[in-house]
Design a protein around this motif. Structure first.
Motif, PDB file in Angstrom:
ATOM      1  N   MET A   1       0.851  -1.183   0.000  1.00 43.59           N
ATOM      2  CA  MET A   1       0.000   0.000   0.000  1.00 43.59           C
ATOM      3  C   MET A   1       0.890   1.238   0.000  1.00 43.59           C
ATOM      4  SD  MET A   1      -2.880   1.122   2.752  1.00 43.59           S
ATOM      5  CE  MET A   1      -4.152   0.180   1.958  1.00 43.59           C
ATOM      6  N   ALA A   2       0.482   2.236  -0.739  1.00 40.74           N
ATOM      7  CA  ALA A   2       1.244   3.474  -0.821  1.00 40.74           C
ATOM      8  C   ALA A   2       1.229   4.180   0.526  1.00 40.74           C
ATOM      9  CB  ALA A   2       0.647   4.382  -1.889  1.00 40.74           C
ATOM     10  N   VAL A   3       2.293   4.936   0.766  1.00 42.13           N
ATOM     11  CA  VAL A   3       2.388   5.681   2.024  1.00 42.13           C
ATOM     12  C   VAL A   3       1.175   6.585   2.188  1.00 42.13           C
ATOM     13  CG1 VAL A   3       3.735   7.396   3.297  1.00 42.13           C
ATOM     14  CG2 VAL A   3       4.905   5.573   2.072  1.00 42.13           C
ATOM     15  N   ARG A   4       0.720   7.177   1.097  1.00 41.16           N
ATOM     16  CA  ARG A   4      -0.449   8.064   1.162  1.00 41.16           C
ATOM     17  C   ARG A   4      -1.654   7.327   1.742  1.00 41.16           C
ATOM     18  NH1 ARG A   4      -1.709  12.636   2.500  1.00 41.16           N
ATOM     19  NH2 ARG A   4      -3.681  13.317   1.735  1.00 41.16           N
ATOM     20  N   GLY A   5      -1.848   6.067   1.328  1.00 42.92           N
ATOM     21  CA  GLY A   5      -2.944   5.267   1.852  1.00 42.92           C
ATOM     22  C   GLY A   5      -2.797   5.027   3.342  1.00 42.92           C
ATOM     23  N   LEU A   6      -1.582   4.754   3.787  1.00 43.87           N
ATOM     24  CA  LEU A   6      -1.322   4.528   5.208  1.00 43.87           C
ATOM     25  C   LEU A   6      -1.614   5.792   6.007  1.00 43.87           C
ATOM     26  CD1 LEU A   6      -0.307   2.490   7.303  1.00 43.87           C
ATOM     27  CD2 LEU A   6       2.005   3.311   6.857  1.00 43.87           C
ATOM     28  N   GLU A   7      -1.221   6.935   5.476  1.00 49.16           N
ATOM     29  CA  GLU A   7      -1.514   8.212   6.150  1.00 49.16           C
ATOM     30  C   GLU A   7      -3.018   8.394   6.345  1.00 49.16           C
ATOM     31  OE1 GLU A   7       0.256  11.108   3.588  1.00 49.16           O
ATOM     32  OE2 GLU A   7       2.263  10.775   4.385  1.00 49.16           O
ATOM     33  N   ARG A   8      -3.789   8.098   5.302  1.00 52.93           N
ATOM     34  CA  ARG A   8      -5.242   8.249   5.358  1.00 52.93           C
ATOM     35  C   ARG A   8      -5.838   7.281   6.379  1.00 52.93           C
ATOM     36  NH1 ARG A   8      -8.915   5.273   3.593  1.00 52.93           N
ATOM     37  NH2 ARG A   8      -7.635   4.134   2.110  1.00 52.93           N
ATOM     38  N   ILE A   9      -5.375   6.026   6.351  1.00 49.12           N
ATOM     39  CA  ILE A   9      -5.919   5.005   7.248  1.00 49.12           C
ATOM     40  C   ILE A   9      -5.680   5.389   8.713  1.00 49.12           C
ATOM     41  CG2 ILE A   9      -5.667   2.612   8.015  1.00 49.12           C
ATOM     42  CD1 ILE A   9      -5.009   1.984   5.012  1.00 49.12           C
ATOM     43  N   VAL A  10      -4.477   5.809   9.046  1.00 49.52           N
ATOM     44  CA  VAL A  10      -4.173   6.207  10.424  1.00 49.52           C
ATOM     45  C   VAL A  10      -5.006   7.423  10.804  1.00 49.52           C
ATOM     46  CG1 VAL A  10      -2.380   7.098  11.978  1.00 49.52           C
ATOM     47  CG2 VAL A  10      -1.846   5.199  10.437  1.00 49.52           C
ATOM     48  N   SER A  11      -5.082   8.393   9.924  1.00 49.90           N
ATOM     49  CA  SER A  11      -5.833   9.622  10.201  1.00 49.90           C
ATOM     50  C   SER A  11      -7.317   9.364  10.429  1.00 49.90           C
ATOM     51  CB  SER A  11      -5.693  10.614   9.042  1.00 49.90           C
ATOM     52  OG  SER A  11      -4.349  10.930   8.823  1.00 49.90           O
ATOM     53  N   GLU A  12      -7.875   8.376   9.713  1.00 49.79           N
ATOM     54  CA  GLU A  12      -9.306   8.110   9.787  1.00 49.79           C
ATOM     55  C   GLU A  12      -9.684   7.086  10.846  1.00 49.79           C
ATOM     56  OE1 GLU A  12     -10.412   7.076   5.787  1.00 49.79           O
ATOM     57  OE2 GLU A  12     -10.241   9.155   5.098  1.00 49.79           O
ATOM     58  N   HIS A  13      -8.705   6.417  11.462  1.00 46.84           N
ATOM     59  CA  HIS A  13      -9.047   5.430  12.497  1.00 46.84           C
ATOM     60  C   HIS A  13      -9.671   6.157  13.691  1.00 46.84           C
ATOM     61  CE1 HIS A  13      -8.693   2.369  15.586  1.00 46.84           C
ATOM     62  NE2 HIS A  13      -8.650   1.500  14.592  1.00 46.84           N
ATOM     63  N   PRO A  14     -10.748   5.606  14.267  1.00 49.45           N
ATOM     64  CA  PRO A  14     -11.426   6.291  15.387  1.00 49.45           C
ATOM     65  C   PRO A  14     -10.499   6.667  16.547  1.00 49.45           C
ATOM     66  CG  PRO A  14     -12.757   4.460  14.626  1.00 49.45           C
ATOM     67  CD  PRO A  14     -11.445   4.381  13.878  1.00 49.45           C
ATOM     68  N   PHE A  15      -9.463   5.869  16.811  1.00 46.80           N
ATOM     69  CA  PHE A  15      -8.583   6.194  17.937  1.00 46.80           C
ATOM     70  C   PHE A  15      -7.882   7.534  17.733  1.00 46.80           C
ATOM     71  CE2 PHE A  15      -4.604   6.129  20.328  1.00 46.80           C
ATOM     72  CZ  PHE A  15      -5.087   5.887  21.603  1.00 46.80           C
ATOM     73  N   PHE A  16      -7.513   7.842  16.500  1.00 46.79           N
ATOM     74  CA  PHE A  16      -6.789   9.077  16.224  1.00 46.79           C
ATOM     75  C   PHE A  16      -7.672  10.176  15.630  1.00 46.79           C
ATOM     76  CE2 PHE A  16      -3.009   6.185  16.194  1.00 46.79           C
ATOM     77  CZ  PHE A  16      -2.384   6.757  17.286  1.00 46.79           C
TER      78      PHE A  16
END
Length: 156
Positions: A1-16
């Motif tokens: 997965m592209a780094v951009r995708g990882l950034e989005r996933i972390v940003s959108e996780h309810p914990f963060f």
């Protein structure tokens, strides 16, 4: 997965959710994608607590060993939940097992990396703690209810 995708996933996780963008940049530097097969352990009691998991898909059973009972599930968590908080507290050892119930996709955050970033930026550390404490309180309550369910009402 592209780094951009990882950034989005972390940003959108309810914990963060709602975490300041500058903090998110720090957190994302500790993150990677991981997967677990059904019945595979994310971690085992007593092992080094060096990861923190943001669950994206699947269910994880949190289990304790009970003499005479084997593994007892005290809570099952899923998408949007977190697993593993022992990375933050010395001696950095797991205090229970975490086992994938079905296929699990998660973001793994390196515990030492995140701990160091929290230590370097106390505002980030405080924000992370404010997010972790309610989860710990809920897990404690769930465990208390599980114990009451297993052992029932005391004899009069």
């Amino acid at each position: 997965m592209a780094v951009r995708g990882l950034e989005r996933i972390v940003s959108e996780h309810p914990f963060f959710a709602g975490l300041d963008e500058s903090f998110l940049d720090l957190v994302r530097g500790c993150a990677k994608n991981v997967r677990f097969s059904p019945n595979q352990h994310l971690f085992r009691e007593g092992g080094p607590a060096d990861q923190f998991y943001l669950i994206r898909e699947g269910r994880v059973a949190l289990e304790i060993a009970a003499p005479g009972y084997g593994a007892v599930t005290f809570q099952t968590v899923g998408e949007g939940d977190i697993v593993g908080v022992s990375w933050l507290f010395p001696p950095y050892r797991w205090t229970y097992d975490a086992r994938a119930v079905d296929r699990v996709r998660a973001i793994s955050l390196d515990g030492k990396c995140l701990r160091d970033k929290c230590e370097d930026d106390h505002s980030l550390g405080y924000d992370v703690m404010k997010r972790l404490v309610p989860i710990l309180m809920n897990r404690l309550q769930a465990t208390r209810l599980q114990v009451l369910d297993v052992y029932g009402k005391p004899a009069a």
